[in-house]
Enzyme design. Structure first.
Site, PDB file in Angstrom:
ATOM      1  N   GLY A  10     -73.801   3.615  18.748  1.00 40.64           N
ATOM      2  CA  GLY A  10     -75.067   3.528  19.499  1.00 40.64           C
ATOM      3  C   GLY A  10     -76.420   4.679  17.747  1.00 40.64           C
ATOM      4  N   GLN A  11     -77.590   4.289  17.293  1.00 36.12           N
ATOM      5  CA  GLN A  11     -78.012   5.186  16.502  1.00 36.12           C
ATOM      6  C   GLN A  11     -77.526   7.015  16.214  1.00 36.12           C
ATOM      7  OE1 GLN A  11     -82.134   4.318  16.772  1.00 36.12           O
ATOM      8  NE2 GLN A  11     -82.087   4.293  18.959  1.00 36.12           N
ATOM      9  N   ASP A  35     -64.930   2.856  27.537  1.00 37.85           N
ATOM     10  CA  ASP A  35     -65.681   3.233  28.458  1.00 37.85           C
ATOM     11  C   ASP A  35     -65.734   4.858  28.576  1.00 37.85           C
ATOM     12  OD1 ASP A  35     -67.425   2.818  30.566  1.00 37.85           O
ATOM     13  OD2 ASP A  35     -66.331   0.051  30.996  1.00 37.85           O
ATOM     14  N   ALA A  59     -74.590   6.077  26.636  1.00 36.99           N
ATOM     15  CA  ALA A  59     -76.061   6.649  27.469  1.00 36.99           C
ATOM     16  C   ALA A  59     -76.446   5.069  27.681  1.00 36.99           C
ATOM     17  CB  ALA A  59     -77.082   6.824  26.556  1.00 36.99           C
ATOM     18  N   TYR A  60     -76.294   4.326  29.043  1.00 35.89           N
ATOM     19  CA  TYR A  60     -77.086   3.292  28.988  1.00 35.89           C
ATOM     20  C   TYR A  60     -78.886   3.778  28.547  1.00 35.89           C
ATOM     21  CZ  TYR A  60     -79.278  -1.136  31.542  1.00 35.89           C
ATOM     22  OH  TYR A  60     -80.878  -1.613  31.912  1.00 35.89           O
ATOM     23  N   THR A 100     -82.897  13.596  27.626  1.00 38.02           N
ATOM     24  CA  THR A 100     -83.677  13.080  27.398  1.00 38.02           C
ATOM     25  C   THR A 100     -85.275  13.734  27.650  1.00 38.02           C
ATOM     26  OG1 THR A 100     -85.453  10.915  27.702  1.00 38.02           O
ATOM     27  CG2 THR A 100     -83.769  11.413  29.419  1.00 38.02           C
ATOM     28  N   ASP A 101     -86.594  13.766  27.340  1.00 33.72           N
ATOM     29  CA  ASP A 101     -88.288  13.585  27.698  1.00 33.72           C
ATOM     30  C   ASP A 101     -88.327  12.714  28.592  1.00 33.72           C
ATOM     31  OD1 ASP A 101     -87.911  11.488  25.822  1.00 33.72           O
ATOM     32  OD2 ASP A 101     -90.362  11.740  25.898  1.00 33.72           O
ATOM     33  N   TYR A 124     -84.434   4.394  34.397  1.00 30.88           N
ATOM     34  CA  TYR A 124     -83.812   5.166  33.070  1.00 30.88           C
ATOM     35  C   TYR A 124     -83.780   7.336  33.113  1.00 30.88           C
ATOM     36  CZ  TYR A 124     -82.914   6.938  28.492  1.00 30.88           C
ATOM     37  OH  TYR A 124     -82.745   7.392  27.116  1.00 30.88           O
ATOM     38  N   LYS A 128     -80.739  10.261  33.996  1.00 31.94           N
ATOM     39  CA  LYS A 128     -80.556  10.815  32.901  1.00 31.94           C
ATOM     40  C   LYS A 128     -80.107  12.245  33.741  1.00 31.94           C
ATOM     41  CE  LYS A 128     -79.813  10.095  29.392  1.00 31.94           C
ATOM     42  NZ  LYS A 128     -78.143  10.226  28.223  1.00 31.94           N
TER      43      LYS A 128
HETATM   44  N1  NAP Z   1     -83.155   6.398  22.219  1.00 27.82           N
HETATM   45  C1  NAP Z   1     -84.091   6.821  22.463  1.00 27.82           C
HETATM   46  O1  NAP Z   1     -85.650   6.733  22.135  1.00 27.82           O
HETATM   47  C2  NAP Z   1     -83.453   8.112  23.038  1.00 27.82           C
HETATM   48  C3  NAP Z   1     -84.774   8.784  23.502  1.00 27.82           C
HETATM   49  C4  NAP Z   1     -84.136  10.411  24.323  1.00 27.82           C
HETATM   50  C5  NAP Z   1     -82.999  10.679  24.829  1.00 27.82           C
HETATM   51  N2  NAP Z   1     -82.258   9.623  23.945  1.00 27.82           N
HETATM   52  C6  NAP Z   1     -81.043   9.756  24.365  1.00 27.82           C
HETATM   53  O2  NAP Z   1     -80.295   9.715  23.635  1.00 27.82           O
HETATM   54  C7  NAP Z   1     -79.089   9.363  23.205  1.00 27.82           C
HETATM   55  C8  NAP Z   1     -78.365   9.044  22.036  1.00 27.82           C
HETATM   56  O3  NAP Z   1     -79.458   7.551  22.626  1.00 27.82           O
HETATM   57  P1  NAP Z   1     -79.247   5.909  21.110  1.00 27.82           P
HETATM   58  O4  NAP Z   1     -80.882   6.263  20.619  1.00 27.82           O
HETATM   59  O5  NAP Z   1     -78.089   6.932  20.268  1.00 27.82           O
HETATM   60  O6  NAP Z   1     -79.195   4.976  21.910  1.00 27.82           O
HETATM   61  P2  NAP Z   1     -77.881   3.701  21.480  1.00 27.82           P
HETATM   62  O7  NAP Z   1     -78.634   3.164  19.993  1.00 27.82           O
HETATM   63  O8  NAP Z   1     -78.605   3.155  22.799  1.00 27.82           O
HETATM   64  O9  NAP Z   1     -76.423   3.906  21.597  1.00 27.82           O
HETATM   65  C9  NAP Z   1     -76.072   4.386  23.286  1.00 27.82           C
HETATM   66  C10 NAP Z   1     -74.101   3.181  22.970  1.00 27.82           C
HETATM   67  O10 NAP Z   1     -73.745   4.310  23.880  1.00 27.82           O
HETATM   68  C11 NAP Z   1     -72.613   2.973  24.181  1.00 27.82           C
HETATM   69  N3  NAP Z   1     -72.244   2.641  25.611  1.00 27.82           N
HETATM   70  C12 NAP Z   1     -73.904   1.886  26.856  1.00 27.82           C
HETATM   71  N4  NAP Z   1     -72.136   2.272  27.827  1.00 27.82           N
HETATM   72  C13 NAP Z   1     -71.522   2.721  27.436  1.00 27.82           C
HETATM   73  C14 NAP Z   1     -69.950   3.302  28.526  1.00 27.82           C
HETATM   74  N5  NAP Z   1     -69.415   2.712  29.761  1.00 27.82           N
HETATM   75  N6  NAP Z   1     -68.944   3.763  27.615  1.00 27.82           N
HETATM   76  C15 NAP Z   1     -69.185   4.869  26.568  1.00 27.82           C
HETATM   77  N7  NAP Z   1     -69.347   3.496  25.236  1.00 27.82           N
HETATM   78  C16 NAP Z   1     -70.837   3.460  25.818  1.00 27.82           C
HETATM   79  C17 NAP Z   1     -73.933   1.780  23.653  1.00 27.82           C
HETATM   80  O11 NAP Z   1     -72.780   0.951  23.690  1.00 27.82           O
HETATM   81  P3  NAP Z   1     -73.603  -0.556  24.077  1.00 27.82           P
HETATM   82  O12 NAP Z   1     -75.321  -0.582  23.239  1.00 27.82           O
HETATM   83  O13 NAP Z   1     -72.547  -1.614  23.490  1.00 27.82           O
HETATM   84  O14 NAP Z   1     -74.279  -0.284  25.581  1.00 27.82           O
HETATM   85  C18 NAP Z   1     -74.347   2.526  22.854  1.00 27.82           C
HETATM   86  O15 NAP Z   1     -74.038   2.175  21.101  1.00 27.82           O
HETATM   87  C19 NAP Z   1     -78.612   9.079  24.617  1.00 27.82           C
HETATM   88  O16 NAP Z   1     -77.834  10.073  25.118  1.00 27.82           O
HETATM   89  C20 NAP Z   1     -79.489   8.683  25.265  1.00 27.82           C
HETATM   90  O17 NAP Z   1     -80.541   9.015  26.764  1.00 27.82           O
HETATM   91  C21 NAP Z   1     -82.378   8.514  23.250  1.00 27.82           C
END
Ligand code: NAP
Length: 290
Positions: A10-11, A35, A59-60, A100-101, A124, A128
């Site tokens: 993920g990011q 997983d 995360a999802y 998350t916010d 979502y 969370k």
């Molecule tokens: N992105 C935002 O704007 C944002 C804002 C606020 C908070 N956050 C939080 O910040 C954190 C990181 O976010 P991010 O943007 O890096 O998210 P992301 O890019 O969607 O990365 C999440 C990673 O988790 C993987 N994943 C999903 N289900 C899984 C499972 N069952 N077991 C193991 N890995 C799994 C995903 O794989 P797949 O892609 O194959 O599903 C993906 O590689 C998360 O907790 C998110 O809720 C994000």
């Protein structure tokens, strides 16, 4: 010290790996290897690697899809997180969890403090918030939860990359201007998390985003201007500010998602936090060289 990063594709997972301090041993997995909804996977991994710290970046995150896939979102964001917390508890491992916010309803007109009342608007956010509660239930005050918002990175799907693509494809854009928050480069978030790793006494709930405030419209305009200045796009297109009702989405989003970070900056000794637009410029510079 060994640190296990989940959600490594993920990011945030990607930026955590890029910025990891060299004195730490990092083991990183995504869903294909571990997983987090599988307790067996987690237990076997914990026995094999005995990490001192877990950073849960898994995360999802599909906010709109989650409205129709509540089970999948809850399985990862609540149940998977609960199982990681149990795995951490059984091994005396420190868990750093990211939230998350979107746990807030956005009805406030001042930045959200870590102990403000959650009231998620969608599936979502609810999943969370349930994950946060599961962490606190299992690990009490020993866990660390870091809430963030509006995350982007050179790696993965995000608003910055979408705007760059649309600026090349479209002749004009309409972007929501009545939802405000703080764009946050995952690189800065990752570096902040590493600082938390070095400070085991920091537990509880903290907020992290870049500094300042923007609407999605402001963010889009800035992306276009900065990308053109760097030569990433060779034209700019007109961007029209929209109201939320003009751009309906399956999931309701908080109108106000600014997080109060002063406690985090104080705890980490950060006197001059990076403003979101400076972080954006830095990310785009990196994107140019990828
Ligand atoms: N992105 C935002 O704007 C944002 C804002 C606020 C908070 N956050 C939080 O910040 C954190 C990181 O976010 P991010 O943007 O890096 O998210 P992301 O890019 O969607 O990365 C999440 C990673 O988790 C993987 N994943 C999903 N289900 C899984 C499972 N069952 N077991 C193991 N890995 C799994 C995903 O794989 P797949 O892609 O194959 O599903 C993906 O590689 C998360 O907790 C998110 O809720 C994000």
């Amino acid at each position: 010290m060994k640190v296990w990063i989940t959600g490594s594709n993920g990011q945030l997972g990607w930026e955590l790996q890029r910025t990891a301090p060299s004195n730490l041993t990092v083991v990183a997995t995504d869903v294909d290897a571990i997983d987090i909804t599988s307790r067996q996977h987690i237990d076997a991994w914990m026995v094999k690697h005995e990490p001192a710290v877990i950073i849960n970046a898994a995360a999802y995150t599909a906010v709109d899809k989650a409205e129709d896939q509540a089970e999948s979102a809850t399985a990862v964001n609540r149940d998977g997180v609960a199982q990681l917390a149990q795995g951490a508890q059984g091994n005396g491992t420190r868990l750093i969890h990211v939230s998350t916010d979107f746990i807030f309803d956005g009805k406030q007109h001042r930045p959200y403090q870590p102990d403000d009342r959650p009231n998620p608007l969608g599936v979502y956010g609810a999943s969370k918030w349930a994950g946060e509660q599961a962490v606190r239930e299992v690990l009490g005050d020993t866990a660390l939860i870091i809430r963030t918002a509006w995350v982007y990175s050179a790696h993965g799907h995000n608003f910055v990359k979408t705007i760059l693509r649309l600026a090349r494809e479209r002749d004009e854009l309409g972007i929501v201007a009545d939802q405000v928050g703080t764009p946050t480069w995952a690189n800065g978030l990752a570096k902040a998390i590493w600082r938390f790793v070095e400070r085991p006494e920091l537990t509880g709930t903290y907020h992290w985003t870049d500094a300042g405030v923007a609407s999605w419209y402001d963010f889009a305009v800035a992306i276009q201007e900065e990308a053109q200045a760097l030569g990433l796009i060779d034209r700019t297109i007109p961007i029209r500010p929209l109201q939320t009702h003009e751009y309906p989405t399956p999931a309701k989003r908080p109108a106000y998602g600014v997080l109060e970070k002063s406690a985090t900056w104080h705890a980490l000794g950060i006197e001059y936090p990076v403003q979101w637009r400076a972080a954006l410029r830095e990310m785009l510079r990196g994107l140019k060289t990828l």
